[in-house]
Design a protein around this motif. Sequence first.
Motif, PDB file in Angstrom:
ATOM      1  N   GLU B 288       0.828  -1.204   0.000  1.00  0.00           N
ATOM      2  CA  GLU B 288       0.000   0.000   0.000  1.00  0.00           C
ATOM      3  C   GLU B 288       0.869   1.263   0.000  1.00  0.00           C
ATOM      4  O   GLU B 288       0.582   2.221  -0.714  1.00  0.00           O
ATOM      5  CB  GLU B 288      -0.936  -0.012   1.224  1.00  0.00           C
ATOM      6  CG  GLU B 288      -1.844   1.193   1.354  1.00  0.00           C
ATOM      7  CD  GLU B 288      -2.779   1.423   0.161  1.00  0.00           C
ATOM      8  OE1 GLU B 288      -2.997   0.472  -0.620  1.00  0.00           O
ATOM      9  OE2 GLU B 288      -3.270   2.561   0.015  1.00  0.00           O
ATOM     10  N   ALA B 289       1.949   1.222   0.785  1.00  0.00           N
ATOM     11  CA  ALA B 289       2.864   2.367   0.782  1.00  0.00           C
ATOM     12  C   ALA B 289       3.469   2.545  -0.605  1.00  0.00           C
ATOM     13  O   ALA B 289       3.610   3.669  -1.090  1.00  0.00           O
ATOM     14  CB  ALA B 289       3.958   2.172   1.817  1.00  0.00           C
ATOM     15  N   ALA B 290       3.805   1.436  -1.247  1.00  0.00           N
ATOM     16  CA  ALA B 290       4.370   1.512  -2.590  1.00  0.00           C
ATOM     17  C   ALA B 290       3.369   2.149  -3.541  1.00  0.00           C
ATOM     18  O   ALA B 290       3.714   3.019  -4.343  1.00  0.00           O
ATOM     19  CB  ALA B 290       4.754   0.116  -3.076  1.00  0.00           C
ATOM     20  N   ARG B 291       2.100   1.733  -3.427  1.00  0.00           N
ATOM     21  CA  ARG B 291       1.069   2.286  -4.300  1.00  0.00           C
ATOM     22  C   ARG B 291       0.926   3.783  -4.093  1.00  0.00           C
ATOM     23  O   ARG B 291       0.832   4.556  -5.038  1.00  0.00           O
ATOM     24  CB  ARG B 291      -0.270   1.597  -4.008  1.00  0.00           C
ATOM     25  CG  ARG B 291      -1.383   1.974  -4.960  1.00  0.00           C
ATOM     26  CD  ARG B 291      -2.621   1.149  -4.701  1.00  0.00           C
ATOM     27  NE  ARG B 291      -3.450   1.690  -3.655  1.00  0.00           N
ATOM     28  CZ  ARG B 291      -4.453   2.547  -3.862  1.00  0.00           C
ATOM     29  NH1 ARG B 291      -4.719   2.952  -5.081  1.00  0.00           N
ATOM     30  NH2 ARG B 291      -5.174   2.989  -2.873  1.00  0.00           N
ATOM     31  N   ARG B 292       0.935   4.191  -2.816  1.00  0.00           N
ATOM     32  CA  ARG B 292       0.766   5.619  -2.537  1.00  0.00           C
ATOM     33  C   ARG B 292       1.967   6.439  -2.961  1.00  0.00           C
ATOM     34  O   ARG B 292       1.879   7.654  -3.077  1.00  0.00           O
ATOM     35  CB  ARG B 292       0.506   5.823  -1.044  1.00  0.00           C
ATOM     36  CG  ARG B 292      -0.850   5.291  -0.642  1.00  0.00           C
ATOM     37  CD  ARG B 292      -1.202   5.769   0.729  1.00  0.00           C
ATOM     38  NE  ARG B 292      -2.259   4.968   1.313  1.00  0.00           N
ATOM     39  CZ  ARG B 292      -2.585   5.011   2.587  1.00  0.00           C
ATOM     40  NH1 ARG B 292      -1.936   5.822   3.403  1.00  0.00           N
ATOM     41  NH2 ARG B 292      -3.556   4.271   3.053  1.00  0.00           N
ATOM     42  N   SER B 293       3.124   5.780  -3.167  1.00  0.00           N
ATOM     43  CA  SER B 293       4.284   6.517  -3.674  1.00  0.00           C
ATOM     44  C   SER B 293       4.222   6.663  -5.177  1.00  0.00           C
ATOM     45  O   SER B 293       5.145   7.185  -5.785  1.00  0.00           O
ATOM     46  CB  SER B 293       5.579   5.796  -3.324  1.00  0.00           C
ATOM     47  OG  SER B 293       5.573   5.395  -2.001  1.00  0.00           O
ATOM     48  N   GLY B 294       3.152   6.144  -5.782  1.00  0.00           N
ATOM     49  CA  GLY B 294       3.005   6.280  -7.218  1.00  0.00           C
ATOM     50  C   GLY B 294       3.535   5.090  -7.988  1.00  0.00           C
ATOM     51  O   GLY B 294       3.616   5.126  -9.209  1.00  0.00           O
TER      52      GLY B 294
END
Lengths: 265, 412
Positions: B288-294
């Motif tokens: 999820e953190a990866a996704r939010r980093s774009g």
Amino acid sequence: MTLISAEERGQPILRLRGVSKQFGAVSALADIELDIHPGEVVALVGDNGAGKSTLVKVLAGVHQPTSGTIEFMGKPVTLDSPSKALDLGIATVFQDLALCENLDVVANLFLGHELSPWRLDEVGMEVRAWTLLRELAARIPSVREPIASLSGGQRQTVAIARSLLLDPKIIMLDEPTAALGVAQTAEVLNLIERVRDRGLGVIIISHNMEDVRAVADRIVVLRLGRNNGTFPADTSNHELVAAITGATENSVSRRQARKQQEAQE
Amino acid sequence: MDPKPEALDRGDSRLRHDEGLLGAARAFFDRVRSGDLGMLPVLVGLVVISTVFSTLNPVFLAPNNLVNLLFDAATVGFISLGIVCVLMLGQIDLSVGSMSGLASAMIGVLWVNMGWPLPAAIAAALGFGALVGLLYGVLLNRFGMPSFVSTLAGLLALLGLQLYILGPTGSINLPYASVLVRFGQIYVMPDWLSYLLALLPGAVLVYTGLRTMARRRAANLSSPGLSVLLVKALVLTAALLFAAYYLNLGRGIPWMFGLFVALVLAMNYGLTRTQWGRSMFAVGGNAEAARRSGIDVRRVNVSAFMLCSTLAALGGILASARLASSSQQAGTGDVNLNAIAAAVIGGTSLFGGRGSAYSALLGILVIQAISNGLTLLNLSSSLRYMITGGVLAIAVIVDSLARQSRVSHGRA
Ligand SMILES: Nc1ncnc2c1ncn2[C@@H]1O[C@H](COP(=O)(O)OP(=O)(O)O)[C@@H](O)[C@H]1O
Ligand SMILES: [Mg+2]
């Protein structure tokens, strides 16, 4: 600083009209209207569960709104992914920080936006990382340690530093000072003023009314997922608490009254 | 004269500065104590295994036995390298054995039976592998189907397809004189080339190390120092030269093993020095953190599964070359487990977000050494299965314990 009216600021960076977000049966946001202008700090306050984080996530492209329109620099946009929001220049410090614990500070700062993708420029990234962290007066001993080894406050600083990396047009900070010490909190408030003076828009969420009044140009109150009034920064604590809780007679005012009574006795 | 300005990354008084050789050693022991074991367990394991087997049967350490060991290690090694990719994301591919078996069958059917040119048959097998990986990726992205389930289904389906295309005969012999079979059984590097290649890693290490040091100094960052770099390069070069010398006493270093090592190095570069590799670690650590980093998490998932299945197909093709046949048995038995065990034994975590391409190389050497040693002792495959299963269990326990230790040391 003299207060300039919204019209004089030119067109808003972000304009929300009738934005709603439904989680199944739960209506987390209903008919939200919000404008953010360049060089303006808007504080978003509200009780736990008021929908503040949900609103931030909608604007960050993490959640898609159920209805309503979002305009960015005057153009309607669909923020259907976090990368879309980031590309437009909407940077976010999430309440849960969203860091990768297995990666080091440098890797987290540049995640998704590494310098030279086919041959990572580690030296360049490390230098930039130190510069950013210096700007925030961060107390981080080493940028080559995994995030897992950092304290809560240090992680928060990393998350804030990351939001500044991409030269955004607007920064949203969801309770950015919750885990920070006194000096660090002051640094973050200074930083918010600095980015505001650079002409960026800032949305800050905080439960600390002192901090909010110190930096905000406007205070927007959310209550149960709805707009519950917009207030100037010099609004009294009493009034704000009333708007947040929805009643002039509330637990905060009762407690104050009791304290006053005790002091008189 | 001005005092030397403080390095950018040395400003904090709490930080202990590990300088020189002693400092490097101290930092290493700190890491191991906190559960960051890296390559240590596997190196210890290799030493223990060689000692035990060579005392039981001296043939184990004979140069030609080791050459054979490398031939065998390479085929499963390719599969294991793909497994590293999916484990990195905290996913799994249980169908790599079947995929390799199917690829081997495709070579037999397309090339020998149907008369396709060899390159076309190889391309078809690799391409089919890529397609299967794409399917797993899509199932995960679209339907949130856990890879554990989709690849378990794949295990059976691909095995069925393998049996189907082989038909009732069930086994196709590949021509001994062909390049493919000779690559899988005979081709070794000339001695001079093996020595040259043994010198290369040390040289590259020193060259890139010196460059990085210069760049870091120019950017006012501290650097680990010359002595550490030189000692590392010297030890590495000495070890590789000795290995080359020893293997050249026998038949020499198999080209197939050379190809495997080359792919390991390429994968290592991809994982550690490119944006794609960074995304792999990020998605494995916190999707999820990866996704939010774009980061496009879906694309990362697809890339990992495609690489894994394609490498499994490659392993299958070369396994058929090694055996000079495509059979119903190809890819069955312990192939699946060996490939997964190798990656885990080598230090790639089952929990995602942690691992390295080298773990496939080192892990498969351990697995193959055990298998080879037990065969030399004339133990039946039943015992080999049990022992390999036990080794995998130990590796997983070490992985879990190390993870717990990392969590309690705040380095999870
Ligand atoms: N992913 C989700 N799924 C379901 N409900 C959610 C989700 N995220 C938030 N909510 C609900 O939306 C409401 C607002 O939550 P939130 O925005 O986190 O509040 P705040 O940040 O103001 O404390 C809460 O009632 C919460 O339970
Ligand atoms: Mg919140």
